[in-house]
Motif scaffolding. Structure first.
Motif, short mmCIF file in Angstrom:
data_model
loop_
_atom_site.label_atom_id
_atom_site.label_comp_id
_atom_site.label_asym_id
_atom_site.label_seq_id
_atom_site.Cartn_x
_atom_site.Cartn_y
_atom_site.Cartn_z
N ILE A 275 3.24 0.20 6.68
CA ILE A 275 2.21 1.24 6.51
C ILE A 275 1.18 1.13 7.63
O ILE A 275 0.80 2.13 8.25
N HIS A 276 0.74 -0.09 7.90
CA HIS A 276 -0.25 -0.29 8.96
C HIS A 276 0.27 0.20 10.31
O HIS A 276 -0.43 0.89 11.05
N GLU A 277 1.50 -0.16 10.64
CA GLU A 277 2.04 0.23 11.94
C GLU A 277 2.26 1.73 12.05
O GLU A 277 2.05 2.31 13.11
N PHE B 186 3.17 -3.34 3.49
CA PHE B 186 1.87 -3.01 4.05
C PHE B 186 1.86 -3.11 5.57
O PHE B 186 1.11 -2.39 6.23
N ARG B 187 2.69 -3.98 6.12
CA ARG B 187 2.80 -4.05 7.59
C ARG B 187 3.38 -2.75 8.13
O ARG B 187 2.91 -2.21 9.14
N LEU C 203 0.40 3.97 10.55
CA LEU C 203 -0.95 4.52 10.73
C LEU C 203 -1.46 4.25 12.14
O LEU C 203 -2.03 5.15 12.78
N PHE C 204 -1.28 3.04 12.64
CA PHE C 204 -1.81 2.67 13.95
C PHE C 204 -1.08 3.39 15.08
O PHE C 204 -1.70 4.00 15.94
N TYR D 37 8.99 4.79 10.27
CA TYR D 37 8.73 3.53 10.96
C TYR D 37 9.77 3.30 12.06
O TYR D 37 9.43 2.92 13.18
N TYR E 199 1.48 5.80 2.04
CA TYR E 199 1.69 4.96 0.86
C TYR E 199 2.55 5.67 -0.18
O TYR E 199 3.39 5.05 -0.84
N TYR F 89 -3.53 7.10 5.11
CA TYR F 89 -3.02 6.01 4.27
C TYR F 89 -2.34 6.54 3.01
O TYR F 89 -1.24 6.11 2.68
#
Length: 70
Positions: free
Chosen positions: A5-7, A2-3, A9-10, A33, A22, A18
């Motif tokens: 995925i968050h990075e 999830f980290r 997206l951010f 990433y 995902y 998302y």
């Protein structure tokens, strides 16, 4: 997971949503990433180098010293 995925997206600056990230295959999510991470590292390094060896002249906009202008 999830980290990552968050990075993505951010730091992806709106290029990913998302559900897309995902549901990406793991290898593609990791590659995305890594590309973003490398790009941010290069950008950070370039900003550090620019700040140290900058040939910019600071100007006082209220009381400009015109002798500093080229």
């Amino acid at each position: 997971m999830f980290r990552i995925i968050h990075e993505i997206l951010f730091y992806g600056k709106g290029g990913y949503d998302y559900d897309t990230v995902y549901n990406m295959p793991v290898w593609l999510r990791n590659a995305t990433y890594n590309f973003i991470s490398e790009s941010l590292a290069k950008e950070s390094e370039a900003n550090k180098n620019t700040g140290k060896s900058s040939n910019r002249t600071a100007l006082d906009w209220v009381n400009p010293d015109k002798s500093k202008l080229k």
